[in-house]
Design an enzyme around this catalytic site. Sequence first.
Site, short mmCIF file in Angstrom:
data_model
loop_
_atom_site.label_atom_id
_atom_site.label_comp_id
_atom_site.label_asym_id
_atom_site.label_seq_id
_atom_site.Cartn_x
_atom_site.Cartn_y
_atom_site.Cartn_z
N SER A 221 31.27 38.42 40.66
CA SER A 221 30.92 37.05 41.06
C SER A 221 29.10 37.02 41.25
CB SER A 221 31.43 36.89 42.61
OG SER A 221 31.48 35.45 42.91
N HIS B 96 33.67 32.98 37.63
CA HIS B 96 34.68 32.18 38.14
C HIS B 96 34.90 30.89 37.15
CE1 HIS B 96 35.11 34.24 42.08
NE2 HIS B 96 33.60 34.11 41.91
N GLU C 51 37.91 34.69 36.25
CA GLU C 51 38.47 35.79 37.25
C GLU C 51 39.07 36.90 36.88
OE1 GLU C 51 40.04 33.32 40.55
OE2 GLU C 51 37.84 32.53 41.04
#
Length: 306
Positions: A139, A181, A208
């Site tokens: 992330s 993401h 993801e």
Amino acid sequence: MASQTDRAAMTRPRTLLIIGGAEDKIGRSVVLKRFVRLAGGRQSRIVIIPTASSFVDEVGQSYTSVFTRLRAGMDIQIVHAGSRAAAHDPLLVERLDNATGIFISGGSQLKLSQYLVGTPAGDAIHAAYQRGAVVAGTSAGASIMSRFMVSLGDEGLTPRQRTSQLTAGLGLLENVIVDQHFDQRGRYGRLMSLVANSPNLIGMGIDENTATEIRDERVLSIIGAGGVFIIDARAAVTDAPDARRGAPLLVSGAVVHSLPTGATFDLQEVALTSFVEHHPDIEVAVASATDRAAPAPLPPRTAPTS
């Protein structure tokens, strides 16, 4: 004369493991298992950097538990620089100097840029990478890998002018913008707009529970349940110099590569080099897609009140 350890380090490839976020921590944990293996398995010395998170202690404990379950070495350390001054702490630098694997958690990539880039701790991450320690990030920890990182931007499929922003990253990966993401948060438009404005940079969007393993800043392979998008706008036609703020951008002629597990890609040539058909974690991928497509459950019915 160089020692045997020094010679081994000089021949070890430089390795990044860049994760799109929300990686599986309780099941097969394919992506995190790969990190542990690259770090040396039972002989690994892992450092976790939870600085991007608002829940530093919880994140550190969570990844310590996961890596222990995946049979990492017993030497798992936490390095948290809660300020730019803290990133000068010799103890933190020493822990990074001894690591065979460095894992940067998710959260706010602006914290990572503010507290790590251009500090002794940031320099130690660079040095560890150059000597052969695997550096992984998920992330926000994925975004910080590149020289220029996405620090904010609107989500959606349509690229729009000046609705996204780049900030300095660690620079472990040159000439690439990393977004994470990617499918789940609809970030195609913002990544396309950024490479349209900087066509010398290649856009990389990672889903993801998916990771790109990159060797020597060139050879890229895919791990996990999703896919990786590579956007090449070097030959595209765009109205980016003239478009007003917020306007939909013209981007014509960009080349988009969609890469699942089994693909090997050359980042310098920006070309697919090989592909072997795989179906990794297909049940997880299908279940995840089904969950996203399902309507929200209705609230329970209650008896009318008088």
